[in-house]
Motif scaffolding. Structure first.
Motif, short mmCIF file in Angstrom:
data_model
loop_
_atom_site.label_atom_id
_atom_site.label_comp_id
_atom_site.label_asym_id
_atom_site.label_seq_id
_atom_site.Cartn_x
_atom_site.Cartn_y
_atom_site.Cartn_z
N ARG A 197 47.16 45.44 40.87
CA ARG A 197 46.16 46.26 40.17
C ARG A 197 44.80 45.56 40.19
O ARG A 197 43.76 46.18 40.40
CB ARG A 197 46.60 46.53 38.74
N ASP A 198 44.81 44.24 39.99
CA ASP A 198 43.56 43.49 40.01
C ASP A 198 42.89 43.58 41.38
O ASP A 198 41.67 43.73 41.48
CB ASP A 198 43.80 42.02 39.66
N ARG B 218 41.43 47.02 41.82
CA ARG B 218 40.23 47.25 41.01
C ARG B 218 39.01 46.55 41.61
O ARG B 218 37.87 46.98 41.37
CB ARG B 218 40.47 46.79 39.58
N SER C 265 37.88 49.21 43.77
CA SER C 265 37.36 50.30 42.94
C SER C 265 35.94 50.00 42.48
O SER C 265 35.05 50.86 42.54
CB SER C 265 38.26 50.53 41.72
N ARG C 266 35.73 48.79 42.00
CA ARG C 266 34.38 48.42 41.55
C ARG C 266 33.39 48.40 42.71
O ARG C 266 32.22 48.77 42.54
CB ARG C 266 34.43 47.05 40.85
N GLN D 169 33.30 38.71 43.33
CA GLN D 169 34.42 38.96 42.42
C GLN D 169 35.57 37.97 42.64
O GLN D 169 36.63 38.12 42.04
CB GLN D 169 34.91 40.40 42.57
N GLY E 260 44.24 45.17 48.02
CA GLY E 260 43.85 46.46 47.48
C GLY E 260 43.21 47.24 48.62
O GLY E 260 42.52 46.65 49.46
N HIS F 226 44.42 56.26 47.31
CA HIS F 226 44.73 55.47 46.12
C HIS F 226 45.91 54.54 46.41
O HIS F 226 46.79 54.86 47.23
CB HIS F 226 45.13 56.37 44.95
N SER G 54 44.53 51.77 41.60
CA SER G 54 43.10 51.90 41.87
C SER G 54 42.53 53.00 40.96
O SER G 54 43.28 53.70 40.28
CB SER G 54 42.85 52.23 43.34
N THR G 55 41.20 53.11 40.95
CA THR G 55 40.59 54.17 40.13
C THR G 55 39.28 54.62 40.75
O THR G 55 38.57 53.84 41.38
CB THR G 55 40.32 53.66 38.70
N ASP H 116 37.09 55.93 38.67
CA ASP H 116 36.24 56.03 37.49
C ASP H 116 34.87 55.38 37.69
O ASP H 116 33.86 55.87 37.17
CB ASP H 116 36.94 55.39 36.28
N TYR H 117 34.82 54.27 38.41
CA TYR H 117 33.53 53.61 38.65
C TYR H 117 32.61 54.50 39.49
O TYR H 117 31.40 54.52 39.29
CB TYR H 117 33.74 52.26 39.34
#
Length: 249
Positions: free
Chosen positions: A2-3, A6, A9-10, A39, A92, A221, A234-235, A237-238
């Motif tokens: 997940r990390d 993300r 994602s970011r 990151q 990811g 995803h 993943s998302t 949302d960002y």
């Protein structure tokens, strides 16, 4: 995992505000590489299979695997940005197709349906279901709207390698294929076309275009089975935050 997801994602969220008419893909690629490294992660595509870039940027009739070039994006383009990152030894990998300026309504509809296909597939990632259930859900939704479903390119398992078993087709028959088990992590990525599903690879050895030159869309995803149900690692949302999108699938 997940990390790691993300991180991507970011990165896509950071790029979302930059994707507009006049944006230069090679600059976006450099921005993504720097941001991923900031990151504490490593670009997942750069050097993989001799890939020369951090991002794969696919415009309009390019389905996937477009290499970043210096030609600026134009009003009315759509552009799939596919990105990968490695964090703590895990990958990811996900993608989003962006609108550039004012996009034709029929193209907006292609993007909407392709994203819906992604979530239709995710709904089927449950213990006891089979790969064919997921693949069929994507295919049916796309074809019900008159779109083509690319056959030659598929999603994939994900973990310490970018591409692991099983393959995740976007077409198939219900009740067929691998039975899903707890802990499976896959990248689900519908590749849907406005016209024919047939594709061709260009001479650069990377770029995959539709044969008829009509637009294609691509969303991806990373999803795990946790407690028997899909858990999206993943998302978007960002991206939604950067673009001010409030109505989502």
């Amino acid at each position: 995992m997940r990390d790691a997801a993300r991180v991507v994602s970011r990165t896509l969220g950071m790029l979302a505000a930059e994707i507009k008419p006049g944006a230069v893909p090679t600059r976006l690629d450099k921005m993504a590489e720097e941001y991923i490294r900031e990151q504490g992660a490593i670009p997942g595509f750069l050097g993989l299979y001799d890939c020369p870039s951090t991002l794969l940027i696919s415009r309009n009739e390019t389905v996937v695997h477009g290499l970043p070039i210096a030609k600026p994006l134009e009003d009315g383009d759509i552009v799939s940005v596919d990105c990968g990152a490695i964090l703590n030894g895990y990958y990811g990998d996900h993608a989003y197709t962006f609108e550039v300026g004012e996009v034709a309504e029929e193209t907006k509809q292609l993007l909407k349906v392709t994203k819906e296909c992604l979530y239709k597939g995710i709904e089927q990632l449950r213990t006891g279901n089979r790969m064919g259930d997921l693949s069929y859900a994507i295919q049916k939704h796309a074809e019900d709207h008159g779109y083509g479903v690319v056959r030659e390119l598929v999603g994939h398992g994900l973990g310490k390698s970018m591409h692991e078993d099983p393959q995740v087709p976007n077409y198939g028959r219900q009740g067929r294929g691998k039975k899903f088990q707890e802990g499976l992590v896959i990248a689900i990525e519908p590749m849907i076309t406005m016209g024919t599903h047939r594709i061709k690879q260009l001479s650069d050895g990377w770029t995959i275009n539709t044969v008829d030159g009509k637009p294609a869309a691509h969303f991806e995803h990373d999803v795990a089975i946790v407690d028997g149900k899909p858990d999206i690692l993943s998302t978007f949302d960002y991206i939604y935050e950067a673009l001010g999108i409030t109505e989502t699938v």
